[in-house]
Design a protein around this motif. Sequence first.
Motif, mmCIF file in Angstrom:
data_model
loop_
_atom_site.group_PDB
_atom_site.id
_atom_site.type_symbol
_atom_site.label_atom_id
_atom_site.label_comp_id
_atom_site.label_asym_id
_atom_site.label_seq_id
_atom_site.Cartn_x
_atom_site.Cartn_y
_atom_site.Cartn_z
ATOM 1 N N ILE A 368 29.509 0.100 69.428
ATOM 2 C CA ILE A 368 30.070 1.457 69.388
ATOM 3 C C ILE A 368 30.295 1.983 70.791
ATOM 4 O O ILE A 368 31.331 2.589 71.103
ATOM 5 C CB ILE A 368 29.153 2.394 68.588
ATOM 6 N N PHE A 369 29.311 1.740 71.655
ATOM 7 C CA PHE A 369 29.461 2.178 73.035
ATOM 8 C C PHE A 369 30.655 1.499 73.697
ATOM 9 O O PHE A 369 31.429 2.127 74.429
ATOM 10 C CB PHE A 369 28.167 1.872 73.806
ATOM 11 N N ARG A 370 30.799 0.190 73.442
ATOM 12 C CA ARG A 370 31.915 -0.554 74.012
ATOM 13 C C ARG A 370 33.245 -0.013 73.502
ATOM 14 O O ARG A 370 34.220 0.147 74.264
ATOM 15 C CB ARG A 370 31.765 -2.029 73.618
ATOM 16 N N GLN A 371 33.314 0.283 72.202
ATOM 17 C CA GLN A 371 34.548 0.840 71.636
ATOM 18 C C GLN A 371 34.874 2.202 72.231
ATOM 19 O O GLN A 371 36.032 2.498 72.544
ATOM 20 C CB GLN A 371 34.422 0.945 70.114
ATOM 21 N N MET A 372 33.843 3.041 72.349
ATOM 22 C CA MET A 372 34.067 4.362 72.939
ATOM 23 C C MET A 372 34.559 4.240 74.370
ATOM 24 O O MET A 372 35.470 4.960 74.798
ATOM 25 C CB MET A 372 32.766 5.176 72.894
ATOM 26 N N LEU A 373 33.964 3.308 75.102
ATOM 27 C CA LEU A 373 34.338 3.131 76.494
ATOM 28 C C LEU A 373 35.771 2.628 76.621
ATOM 29 O O LEU A 373 36.562 3.126 77.435
ATOM 30 C CB LEU A 373 33.357 2.165 77.160
#
Length: 876
Positions: A368-373
Amino acid sequence: MHRTIRLHKSVISIILFILLLFTALNAHTNTKETIKIGILAKRGIPQTVQQWQPLAEYLNQQIPAYTFEIVPLGFNDLNNAVAHASVDFVVTNTFQYVTFEYRYGTSRIATLQNHSDITVGQQRFGGVIFTRKDNSDIHTLEEIQNKRFAAVDPESFGGWIMGKKELLDHGIKEDDFSQLLFLNSHDAVVHAVLEGRVDAGTVRSDTLERMAREGKIRLDQVRIIAPKKYPGFPFIVSTALYPEWPFAKLTHTSDTLAESVLIALLGITPELEVAKRTDTDHWTIPMDYSAVHDLLKTLNMPPYNAEITLSAVIKKYAIQIVLAGVIILILSISVVFILMLYRRLQKQTTHIAALNTELTKQMEREHIFRQMLDSQTALTMLGDETRIVECNEAFLNFFAISSADEITHQGGICSYFIDEESADTRYSCLSAIFAMKQQGTFSKITMLDREGNLRVFHVHIDRFAHDETLFVVNLVDITSSEELHQRLVLLQKAVNQSSNTVLISKIDGIVQYVNNSFCECCGHEESELVGHNAELMNTIGLNPLASEELYNTLSENRVWIGEVKKQHKDGSEHILRMAISPVKDTNGTITHLIAIGEDVSKYRQIENTLKEKEKMLLAQSRLAAVGEMLNMIAHQWRQPLSIIQMCLNNLEFTPEIMELEEHTCINTMSEQVEFLSNIIDDFSHYFQKDARVEAADFDTIICDVIGLFEKNLENNNIALEKVCTAHMQITTRQQDVVQVLLSLINNAKEVLLLRNITSAKITLRTNYSEKDELFVAEVIDNGGGIDESIKHKIFEPYFSAKKRQDGSGLGLYIAKTIVENNLHGSIGFENTQDGACFYIKIPSLIMEKKEMAFEDIDLEKIDFEEMDLTDEFLKY
């Protein structure tokens, strides 16, 4: 012995068999195979044989191994012939071919290119929907409803199906006709409509032109309903266009023969006799007939109207159904087996699932963090000047970096970006940001992207909470916002510096913006207007009537356009041409009003000056016309005055018979005085102050003109001929018509006298143009015509071919002004064989509206009794 006899019999039998076989082969060799070409007889069998027999003769010459025969057939007979393979080739309409292709596997080898006398041959054709020219009940497709209608055949593509689709698009079905007849040929449909047996009909697109060329009909007998135009298509048409007739082979016909026929067909050119006799240009490669399939699907016509039954589906897809059943059975067994395995594995995976749950949650959070980034458009990076710990896809793409490891392997960010000679502005700026080591915003920076375009970024730096040696850099691309800001600044400058006045206010009347031109026009400062609740109509100087019209227009979401008078702060008055528009939000609600205007005060002053000059020109024209009329009156009065003088002499010098002749002389003088009075009345009538709209016979007006000018021309040895054919009523300004014609006749007279033409003649001719619905009057002279060098100046003011002292150059200019402004017509000229022809064209009806006023002349107040006409009489 018996064995020998049997041997002899066997030898004889073999010899007879060989002889019979040789005879059969020889007969087969000498007999040509007959190839039958079935052709749809769209215009009847005799006409079809006459048209297509030359094609069979041509194929016989090109392919001598076969004998080709034309077989003309109707719709049903041709369908049966193809179904039973009793013909080898078929030439039919597009609809039947598509049906044959679907049902019997017929395949096209060429497409007809139809002959046209107007342009090149046509590979497409359409349908024509028509009625009689004199049928006043039908002008549109909708008016065909409940009428009698004729078509060729239910399977005739151009003679019914195309027209059916066009009628259906306008809401008319087969049941909507009072009577629907199929007459089996295109010629029969045309004759049925022209003879009144039906109200309207449809045929293929080139039928009317062919019948007219054959002398069977005239095109002016029919009216085309809903005509269409297509580039390069020369025929009358009411429908869409579809591919022409194909030349197709049946499945039993050999490909070798079909190839030979195709080569022969492609060899036909428009110059060959076969092309002329068959009325075709040539044959071309087969066209795409998918549009015909789509049309038949839309109309639910064969072959696309068959019912789908369960038995038919099973019969057609029996193998597929069996295979599907086997596959389903196998899948069912596999599912059962998998379920059994699943139950065994379920217990074994429960423990593994528990162990992986925590890991999965951790991976999900990282994902999720990677997608948000990566979903951010901003360029985001975590690191310092020596290394990048993490960055998003936007950062990698902008700086052309494949991964963060690439920077680390090069010895750090600063060395990677600025130690190389090829480093550009992007890397220098980024290195400067990293070197700051402080939290906050680095304002705006400009960097080059990978394509070399300048991009503007807002830079924001934050210390990383878990490691103060690292920091987070966010670069937000604000290039579009900056460009928009610059455009808005430019737009504001352009509007503010525009010569047009601009005012923007809210719907409640609060002024939001005024430009410099508006402030200069009204004399107020911007601070006196912006932010104040000034009513729009008071701000721009609208009168009460205009304001009511304004609010009614804006309430209907329309633009109000008009002129208003605006008083300047210093008391001067300005005329503004205004356009006030409503401004809506995304929901369609009016939120603002924008008023754009132009100061037209100077233009109006110029217009008023031009109008005054025009009045003076018209007044001069009337005075010139008065002079001409005085000359005419002098001619008309000469003879009556002579008669009166003779009667007076009789009374004076014959007193012995005075009592006998007195009564006769008095009567004669009374008649001549009445005649002179009528001349005065005519003169006053045709030069009244205001020309009235009146109804009269057009030729009667022309006769009045001739009566006024006839004597004048006779005395100048000029013949006047009248050719009047427009015996119809016209409602127009008769006096203006007379003045224009007198001006044209006088112009012709002066040319004839100036050029000293022998046998001088002026012809006044009238007619009525039914096509344009205009009355035409022509003044024709034999004065040698108008020189090419001055043609373009004829109707200009103050231009005259005569000497300056002999002409003002206003006659033709005033005539043109009267025709165009008062009579709503046109005026022109053209050179004839002997001279010039001036003509006017005016409508048969104009409304009562005063277009011009001759305020400087009031002929009714002229006292003709005090005029001294002696000089005029002495001229003659």
